[in-house]
Design a protein around this motif. Structure first.
Motif, mmCIF file in Angstrom:
data_model
loop_
_atom_site.group_PDB
_atom_site.id
_atom_site.type_symbol
_atom_site.label_atom_id
_atom_site.label_comp_id
_atom_site.label_asym_id
_atom_site.label_seq_id
_atom_site.Cartn_x
_atom_site.Cartn_y
_atom_site.Cartn_z
ATOM 1 N N SER A 5 0.827 -1.212 0.000
ATOM 2 C CA SER A 5 0.000 0.000 0.000
ATOM 3 C C SER A 5 0.864 1.265 0.000
ATOM 4 O O SER A 5 0.417 2.331 0.393
ATOM 5 N N THR A 6 2.110 1.109 -0.468
ATOM 6 C CA THR A 6 3.072 2.215 -0.493
ATOM 7 C C THR A 6 3.504 2.502 -1.922
ATOM 8 O O THR A 6 3.741 1.583 -2.704
ATOM 9 N N ALA A 7 3.619 3.776 -2.242
ATOM 10 C CA ALA A 7 4.148 4.200 -3.543
ATOM 11 C C ALA A 7 5.325 5.133 -3.324
ATOM 12 O O ALA A 7 5.289 6.004 -2.451
ATOM 13 N N LEU A 8 6.352 4.918 -4.113
ATOM 14 C CA LEU A 8 7.477 5.846 -4.183
ATOM 15 C C LEU A 8 7.184 6.777 -5.343
ATOM 16 O O LEU A 8 7.026 6.326 -6.478
ATOM 17 N N VAL A 9 7.082 8.068 -5.072
ATOM 18 C CA VAL A 9 6.805 9.055 -6.111
ATOM 19 C C VAL A 9 8.065 9.893 -6.299
ATOM 20 O O VAL A 9 8.487 10.621 -5.398
ATOM 21 N N LEU A 10 8.655 9.779 -7.482
ATOM 22 C CA LEU A 10 9.913 10.445 -7.806
ATOM 23 C C LEU A 10 9.649 11.577 -8.782
ATOM 24 O O LEU A 10 9.126 11.359 -9.874
ATOM 25 N N ILE A 11 10.035 12.766 -8.394
ATOM 26 C CA ILE A 11 9.710 13.979 -9.123
ATOM 27 C C ILE A 11 10.851 14.428 -10.031
ATOM 28 O O ILE A 11 11.978 14.639 -9.570
ATOM 29 N N ASP A 12 10.558 14.557 -11.299
ATOM 30 C CA ASP A 12 11.381 15.261 -12.300
ATOM 31 C C ASP A 12 12.844 14.822 -12.376
ATOM 32 O O ASP A 12 13.749 15.655 -12.465
ATOM 33 N N LEU A 13 13.070 13.531 -12.407
ATOM 34 C CA LEU A 13 14.423 13.004 -12.601
ATOM 35 C C LEU A 13 14.695 12.929 -14.104
ATOM 36 O O LEU A 13 14.912 11.870 -14.673
ATOM 37 N N GLN A 14 14.671 14.077 -14.711
ATOM 38 C CA GLN A 14 14.781 14.193 -16.165
ATOM 39 C C GLN A 14 15.996 15.027 -16.526
ATOM 40 O O GLN A 14 16.561 15.719 -15.692
ATOM 41 N N HIS A 15 16.373 14.937 -17.782
ATOM 42 C CA HIS A 15 17.603 15.590 -18.240
ATOM 43 C C HIS A 15 17.681 17.067 -17.859
ATOM 44 O O HIS A 15 18.726 17.529 -17.402
ATOM 45 N N MET A 123 8.382 10.272 -0.882
ATOM 46 C CA MET A 123 8.726 11.311 -1.849
ATOM 47 C C MET A 123 10.228 11.453 -2.034
ATOM 48 O O MET A 123 10.992 11.398 -1.075
ATOM 49 N N GLY A 124 10.629 11.694 -3.299
ATOM 50 C CA GLY A 124 11.999 12.029 -3.651
ATOM 51 C C GLY A 124 12.003 12.774 -4.966
ATOM 52 O O GLY A 124 10.974 12.846 -5.642
ATOM 53 N N GLY A 125 13.134 13.338 -5.346
ATOM 54 C CA GLY A 125 13.240 13.988 -6.652
ATOM 55 C C GLY A 125 13.825 15.380 -6.602
ATOM 56 O O GLY A 125 14.411 15.810 -5.622
ATOM 57 N N ILE A 126 13.623 16.079 -7.712
ATOM 58 C CA ILE A 126 14.193 17.411 -7.936
ATOM 59 C C ILE A 126 13.076 18.348 -8.373
ATOM 60 O O ILE A 126 12.358 18.043 -9.317
ATOM 61 N N ALA A 127 12.881 19.415 -7.752
ATOM 62 C CA ALA A 127 13.610 20.038 -6.666
ATOM 63 C C ALA A 127 12.763 19.988 -5.389
ATOM 64 O O ALA A 127 11.546 20.097 -5.431
ATOM 65 N N THR A 128 13.454 19.871 -4.271
ATOM 66 C CA THR A 128 12.813 19.693 -2.977
ATOM 67 C C THR A 128 11.678 20.680 -2.745
ATOM 68 O O THR A 128 10.567 20.277 -2.406
ATOM 69 N N ASN A 129 11.963 21.949 -2.876
ATOM 70 C CA ASN A 129 10.993 22.986 -2.494
ATOM 71 C C ASN A 129 10.114 23.446 -3.653
ATOM 72 O O ASN A 129 9.321 24.373 -3.489
ATOM 73 N N PHE A 130 10.213 22.789 -4.787
ATOM 74 C CA PHE A 130 9.325 23.113 -5.910
ATOM 75 C C PHE A 130 8.427 21.905 -6.187
ATOM 76 O O PHE A 130 7.369 21.782 -5.588
ATOM 77 N N GLY A 131 8.841 21.020 -7.057
ATOM 78 C CA GLY A 131 8.015 19.878 -7.439
ATOM 79 C C GLY A 131 7.717 18.921 -6.303
ATOM 80 O O GLY A 131 6.584 18.451 -6.160
ATOM 81 N N VAL A 132 8.723 18.609 -5.478
ATOM 82 C CA VAL A 132 8.508 17.668 -4.384
ATOM 83 C C VAL A 132 7.538 18.269 -3.363
ATOM 84 O O VAL A 132 6.548 17.639 -2.984
ATOM 85 N N GLU A 133 7.814 19.480 -2.922
ATOM 86 C CA GLU A 133 6.952 20.094 -1.906
ATOM 87 C C GLU A 133 5.540 20.317 -2.423
ATOM 88 O O GLU A 133 4.562 20.053 -1.713
ATOM 89 N N PHE A 148 9.388 11.368 3.613
ATOM 90 C CA PHE A 148 10.312 12.122 2.768
ATOM 91 C C PHE A 148 11.718 11.545 2.895
ATOM 92 O O PHE A 148 12.265 11.482 3.997
ATOM 93 N N ALA A 149 12.280 11.121 1.785
ATOM 94 C CA ALA A 149 13.669 10.652 1.764
ATOM 95 C C ALA A 149 14.536 11.886 1.536
ATOM 96 O O ALA A 149 14.794 12.294 0.407
ATOM 97 N N PHE A 171 5.805 18.636 9.476
ATOM 98 C CA PHE A 171 4.418 18.924 9.831
ATOM 99 C C PHE A 171 3.422 18.091 9.026
ATOM 100 O O PHE A 171 2.254 17.983 9.410
ATOM 101 N N ILE A 172 3.868 17.526 7.909
ATOM 102 C CA ILE A 172 2.933 16.779 7.066
ATOM 103 C C ILE A 172 3.339 15.322 6.850
ATOM 104 O O ILE A 172 2.620 14.565 6.180
ATOM 105 N N GLY A 173 4.482 14.924 7.415
ATOM 106 C CA GLY A 173 4.915 13.541 7.249
ATOM 107 C C GLY A 173 6.154 13.242 8.068
ATOM 108 O O GLY A 173 6.513 13.984 8.980
ATOM 109 N N GLN A 174 6.812 12.153 7.716
ATOM 110 C CA GLN A 174 8.025 11.718 8.401
ATOM 111 C C GLN A 174 9.220 11.947 7.482
ATOM 112 O O GLN A 174 9.155 11.636 6.294
ATOM 113 N N VAL A 175 10.296 12.464 8.036
ATOM 114 C CA VAL A 175 11.522 12.712 7.277
ATOM 115 C C VAL A 175 12.532 11.639 7.656
ATOM 116 O O VAL A 175 12.845 11.464 8.842
ATOM 117 N N ARG A 176 13.016 10.919 6.648
ATOM 118 C CA ARG A 176 13.953 9.823 6.876
ATOM 119 C C ARG A 176 15.073 9.879 5.841
ATOM 120 O O ARG A 176 14.933 10.508 4.803
#
Length: 185
Positions: A5-15, A123-133, A148-149, A171-176
């Motif tokens: 019941s877990t999904a890893l969502v990776l943001i914008d790992l593109q060129h 959650m993971g990816g680029i950039a932390t405070n844009f797409g990920v957040e 949050f990884a 405030f919205i999840g766990q940071v690991r």
């Protein structure tokens, strides 16, 4: 953690994003950690989602500081929106295409997650405070538990990454760390 019941969502790992200078983690560190997480999540029966922004179709609105490309510059090459091979995409993974910072707005992300019974999003990816957040805030609004990884994401400035990781994400999840998540049973 129940991985089915877990999904890893990776943001914008593109060129276009991996080519940027990032902090506090390099793009290579982020991609490596994301790929390692994806392999582990898959092996434990979880879902892996790769999100990519269509850079030539991204919404451009007036802002004091813009991340947008210069409108007089030639358009980015088609590969700018393609995932880097090192990200570890596999044929059974989900790909979501977006035109905003957040991956939920006008995409099938929520539907894809709900169909699979997903309750927790890592959650993971680029950039932390844009797409990920942006994606994480929407996931929180949709009722998903968040993890949050912190070392599987980075930003254009160390301070931007650290602010999100230290002042928003707890405030919205766990940071690991990636290592903590890789060792989760």
């Amino acid at each position: 953690m129940e991985f089915t019941s877990t999904a890893l969502v990776l943001i914008d790992l593109q060129h276009s994003n991996v080519a940027r200078s990032l902090a506090p983690y390099s793009s290579q560190q982020v991609v490596d950690n994301c790929s390692r997480l994806a392999n582990t999540i898959r092996s434990k029966g979880g879902t892996v989602v790769y999100v990519r922004v269509l850079v030539n179709e991204m919404l451009q609105l007036p802002a004091d500081i813009s991340l947008a490309r210069d409108p007089s510059a030639p358009p980015p090459p088609p590969q700018a929106s393609e995932l880097v091979p090192q990200a570890g995409f596999q044929p059974d993974d989900i790909v979501i295409e977006k035109r905003q910072w957040g991956a939920f707005h006008r995409t099938a992300l929520d539907q894809q997650l709900r169909r699979r019974g997903i309750r927790t999003v890592i959650m993971g990816g680029i950039a932390t405070n844009f797409g990920v957040e942006s994606t994480a805030r929407a996931a929180f609004d949709h009722g998903y538990a968040l993890v949050f990884a912190h070392d599987a994401m980075s930003s254009i400035k160390k301070e931007m990454h650290e602010f999100a990781v230290q002042s928003i994400f707890p405030f919205i999840g766990q940071v690991r760390s990636t290592a903590d998540l890789l060792n989760t049973q």
